[in-house]
Structures are given as C-alpha cells and as structure tokens.
Design a protein around this motif. Structure first.
Motif, mmCIF file in Angstrom:
data_model
loop_
_atom_site.group_PDB
_atom_site.id
_atom_site.type_symbol
_atom_site.label_atom_id
_atom_site.label_comp_id
_atom_site.label_asym_id
_atom_site.label_seq_id
_atom_site.Cartn_x
_atom_site.Cartn_y
_atom_site.Cartn_z
ATOM 1 N N UNK A 32 0.825 -1.203 0.000
ATOM 2 C CA UNK A 32 0.000 0.000 0.000
ATOM 3 C C UNK A 32 0.862 1.258 0.000
ATOM 4 N N UNK A 33 1.937 1.240 0.771
ATOM 5 C CA UNK A 33 2.829 2.397 0.843
ATOM 6 C C UNK A 33 3.447 2.703 -0.520
ATOM 7 N N UNK A 34 3.846 1.651 -1.245
ATOM 8 C CA UNK A 34 4.483 1.825 -2.558
ATOM 9 C C UNK A 34 3.476 1.862 -3.695
ATOM 10 N N UNK A 35 2.185 1.815 -3.359
ATOM 11 C CA UNK A 35 1.115 1.810 -4.356
ATOM 12 C C UNK A 35 1.294 0.637 -5.328
ATOM 13 N N UNK A 36 1.632 -0.503 -4.757
ATOM 14 C CA UNK A 36 1.752 -1.758 -5.502
ATOM 15 C C UNK A 36 2.811 -1.679 -6.602
ATOM 16 N N UNK A 37 3.846 -0.893 -6.364
ATOM 17 C CA UNK A 37 4.976 -0.813 -7.292
ATOM 18 C C UNK A 37 5.816 -2.074 -7.120
ATOM 19 N N UNK A 38 5.754 -2.961 -8.078
ATOM 20 C CA UNK A 38 6.365 -4.287 -7.935
ATOM 21 C C UNK A 38 7.873 -4.207 -7.821
ATOM 22 N N UNK A 39 8.509 -3.335 -8.600
ATOM 23 C CA UNK A 39 9.967 -3.240 -8.557
ATOM 24 C C UNK A 39 10.464 -2.701 -7.220
ATOM 25 N N UNK A 40 9.728 -1.773 -6.627
ATOM 26 C CA UNK A 40 10.108 -1.287 -5.301
ATOM 27 C C UNK A 40 9.935 -2.380 -4.253
ATOM 28 N N UNK A 41 8.880 -3.171 -4.391
ATOM 29 C CA UNK A 41 8.668 -4.289 -3.479
ATOM 30 C C UNK A 41 9.758 -5.351 -3.658
ATOM 31 N N UNK A 42 10.211 -5.548 -4.876
ATOM 32 C CA UNK A 42 11.336 -6.458 -5.114
ATOM 33 C C UNK A 42 12.553 -6.036 -4.309
ATOM 34 N N UNK A 43 12.899 -4.750 -4.413
ATOM 35 C CA UNK A 43 14.091 -4.258 -3.712
ATOM 36 C C UNK A 43 13.903 -4.314 -2.201
ATOM 37 N N UNK A 44 12.687 -4.026 -1.754
ATOM 38 C CA UNK A 44 12.430 -4.017 -0.305
ATOM 39 C C UNK A 44 12.565 -5.411 0.292
ATOM 40 N N UNK A 45 12.096 -6.443 -0.417
ATOM 41 C CA UNK A 45 12.073 -7.791 0.145
ATOM 42 C C UNK A 45 13.081 -8.741 -0.503
ATOM 43 N N UNK A 46 13.859 -8.261 -1.465
ATOM 44 C CA UNK A 46 14.910 -9.073 -2.100
ATOM 45 C C UNK A 46 14.358 -10.356 -2.723
#
Length: 486
Positions: free
Chosen positions: A299-313
C-alpha cells in the motif's frame, strides 16, 4: 475517494440458516437482533454493517470471507463461460438470471461448472485419442481408460481449482508462517543463514549446496534417511530461503498441511502430492513475505512491484504471486488475478481473487497483452481490457526468466500477468497519467476463441464451438470467421 459499496448478503444468510435448520426467529436471537432486521437482511432490503457481518461469521462459523461478493462473481463468470458453449446451450441467459442462479442455488451452479469442465476434458481426451490411434484398432478397454481418466480433473487443475475456491488465501498456513517470520526476525537478504540454523537446531537437518553440474535442473533434494537437504549452489539468498522454508513446512508443519489436504478432499495420491507441495510453497512464500508487513509495504508503494522487489529481495514473479493472495479477512489487499504464460501461450500458473475468467481449454485470447510482453522483454506493459460481459480490468504484464547460470544452461522464460478490476486501478502506480475510461484505450478480449461470443474480432483463430458459420466465396474481410450470433 469512491463511495463504499453496500454489502447485501441475503441469499447467503438464508442459505446458511436453512442448512443449520434454524428459523428466522432463532437466528435473530443468536445475533441479538430483531426479527424484522433479520428478515430485511435476508430479503436484501438492508445492507449489513461491519459489526453485523462479524456476528454472522461468529454464529455460522468461519470468517467473513464466506459472505464475500467475489466468490459469487467468480462463480457467475464460470457459469457464463460454460453457457457460451453452443454445443450445450443454444440460447443466451440474461445476466440477471445468471446472478439469481448463483444467489439461490450456488451448489447446483458449482456442480454444473464441474460437469462442464469434465465434459471439456473428455472432449479433449477423445480428440487426442483419435489423433493418435486413427486407423488403428483402439480397443474398448483402452478407450474407456482414456475417457475415465479424463473425466476427473488432472492433478494440477484440481489443485488450482482448490486455491481459487479459497481466494488464493490459506489462513492457517499464512498465520503460521507470519508468526515464524516474526519469531526468527527474518530480514531480506539474510534469511538463508537463519533458516539453515533453524533446520539444524530444531529438526536435525543439515543443508548443503551442490554444484549445478552435479544436478543441472534440481533446485532442492531432501534425503530423509540422512536428514540432509541439498540445494543448488546458484540460488540466491531468497531462493535458498524459499527452498528451505518449503522443506521446513513439509517437516515441521505437516499437521497443518494434512488438514488442508483433508479439507480439499483430493481423491488420488498424485493430486495429494501436488497439493502438498503447493501448500508447502504457499507457506514458504508467506514466510519470506509476511502478510501484514508485505501488505503495508504494498500500500505504501502503491503496488509498485519493482520497489517491493528491492524491499524484500525477491523476484518479480514472487511479488506478483504474493499480491494475488492478500485476501485475509479484515485486512484485504486489492483482489488480483495472477497468470504465468510461456511463449507458446500455455498457462502454467493461474489464480484469481477476481471475477476474471481464464480459458481452461483452447488457448488464451491473443489480444491479451501478456502475449505481447515477449516482444518487449523486461518492460512493464499496461492494458485496460473488457470481458464480453462488460467487466473491465486493468492489468500489467512483463517477462521474467529463471535459470541460465551459464551460456549453455537451460533457461525458463515466461510472461507474468497481474490485474484487478478497473475500480481498483487508481490505487496502482501503473495507472498514473492514463485515461482509463477512454473507449479507444479499452481492449475487448475474451475467454478464448473456443467460446468467445465476439463477432468482429480480427484475431479470432477459429470459430466458437456450436456456432453456425456464415460463408460466402464472394465476400472476404479481416475477420476470418463469421457466424450466427444466436
């Protein structure tokens, strides 16, 4: 800010009450509500509040997801898909009639949909048998064996259907994984060492890395006699952690997995084995991406998949897959569909918490942008698409690959599709700046040429089954097949 949708659950409440053998008065007493209030709920004259919804879930058992509209909408989509097959039904049922059938007799609709799926499998198996044995003596026993095998769902299809019926969310396994992630204080990029230590200390399992040359296609092998888990050395920290978590689930959470198997009612050993692996994979994904932590970040990243990739590796596919499972009661994410397609158009993974209908037979719609992704590898493509019933979705698609540790190594290449109903699109970063409602931006797709009712599609590969073709040697157009619409 869009208005909150009112929730009417009359038919479901009535059905559950009748199954329990209660009168309206008895239900009203259990809910601490007036008889007139319960009557208004059952007749859809009054929407339910959040407090009443929680009371209903408590009285009938289970959680509030049993009152979700998504399940009914998905079942309605399945029924419409079946009824578009003109070899079974010559007319068109109005949408209101389909909705009433789902509301008033969902069990009957589910049975009909299951029969239709088995009918399709029988048709396909018969066609394959004719192709293989044409001109030869097939034998009644052999033919009967093929048809009997096809009458039941293939193991992978039965497991997929089970996940879809659960909205791709398994509450017990998800919460167990979330609790363990919190206990171990797992941190992205540093998970493998923690899980290796846990397997050794708690289960007496040693983890070793093996060179890819020794087992070029294996990712994980467990030897129960030696209590040794072998992993491919080329795996990243997250990939090693996923494989260790999968084995951990099979060993330490066997009871929870077996309970899921019993609830699934899987009949044969092959399906049970595949489901067991699927449940273990679910646990592993939930351990790497704990529910509340991941949902908050999404929700914080507005479902930005690439940002979630970097956040969770983790990989692009892993993020997309987890996004499609965020359907916990009281803490739901956007209902997504998720699909993985190869370059030949074969769908190797598909699940949906939406009413989006995947083609189970005859191939997916060629206008769907998930196919175009192969022409633009690595780029995220967006699309507004409309199904024949008028429901619109917003989707993204991108290629992904696995393997390829060396120049001559085997590599798997797929396109990943992720989407939601258009009403949710504004919550996604990918919709920024797009005119989502402009008619020229909406792509009319279908569930597959075999049953698609669209008459003027220039990409149609073959006519729909059961339709009467309109042919004339003196006329020709971009549309390959024209047919009688009714």
């Amino acid at each position: 800010m869009s208005a909150v949708r009112k929730l009417f659950v009359g038919s479901r409440v009535r059905r559950l009450r009748e199954q329990a053998g209660w009168t309206q008065q008895q239900l009203a007493q259990r809910l601490s509500l007036s008889l007139s209030y319960v009557s208004q709920i059952e007749n859809n004259q009054r929407p339910v509040t959040a407090a009443v919804l929680l009371k209903l879930a408590d009285v009938f058992g289970g959680d509030v997801s049993q009152f979700s509209e998504e399940q009914d909408r998905r079942l309605a989509a399945e029924l419409r898909y079946a009824l578009q097959d003109r070899t079974l039904w010559a007319d068109t049922l109005p949408a209101a009639t389909v909705a009433r059938l789902v509301e008033q007799a969902p069990e009957l609709v589910e049975a009909f949909v299951l029969l239709y799926q088995r009918y399709n499998r029988l048709q396909e198996a018969y066609a394959q048998m004719i192709d293989r044995y044409y001109g030869q003596q097939g034998g009644d026993a052999q033919e009967g064996g093929v048809l009997r095998q096809a009458a039941a769902a293939w193991p992978h299809e039965e497991v997929r259907d089970h996940f879809n019926r659960r909205n791709n969310y398994l509450d017990t396994l998800d919460r167990l994984a979330e609790a363990l992630a919190e206990e171990l204080k797992l941190e992205p990029g540093q998970r493998a060492a923690v899980l290796r230590q846990m397997l050794r200390d708690r289960l007496g399992v040693e983890v070793e890395l093996i060179d890819d040359d020794a087992a070029p296609t294996w990712l994980r092998q467990y030897d129960p006699a030696r209590r040794r888990l072998s992993l491919a050395s080329s795996l990243s920290d997250a990939q090693q952690a996923f494989q260790m978590a999968t084995q951990l689930a099979l060993l330490a959470y066997e009871d929870a997995i077996e309970e899921e198997l019993r609830e699934g009612g899987f009949a044969d050993s092959a399906t049970q084995a595949l489901a067991r692996q699927g449940f273990a994979h679910y646990f592993a994904g939930a351990l790497l991406l704990p529910y509340q932590t991941f949902l908050t970040a999404a929700r914080q990243y507005r479902y930005d998949i690439e940002r979630l990739q970097r956040r969770f590796h983790v990989s692009f596919e892993t993020v997309c897959h987890r996004l499609s499972t965020l359907q916990r009661s009281g803490a739901r994410g956007i209902p997504f569909y998720f699909v993985r397609v190869d370059q030949a158009g074969n769908i190797s993974k598909r699940q949906s918490a939406t009413a989006f209908h995947f083609a189970k037979h005859g191939g997916a719609c060629p206008l769907w942008h998930v196919h175009e992704a192969f022409a633009q590898p690595g780029r995220i493509l967006t699309q507004v698409l409309e199904m024949p019933d008028g429901t619109r979705f917003f989707g993204i698609a991108r290629t992904t690959s696995r393997g390829g540790a060396g120049y001559l190594s085997r590599r798997k290449i797929f396109a990943i599709g992720l989407g939601c109903e258009l009403v949710h699109a504004a919550q996604l970063v990918y919709a920024d700046g797009l005119d989502l409602h402009h008619p020229q931006h909406v792509v009319p797709i279908g569930p597959g040429c075999r049953v698609c009712p669209r008459e003027d599609c220039v990409q149609r590969a073959f006519p729909p089954v059961g339709k009467t073709l309109i042919t004339s040697p003196h006329r020709e157009s971009l549309v390959s097949y024209r047919f009688e619409p009714h």
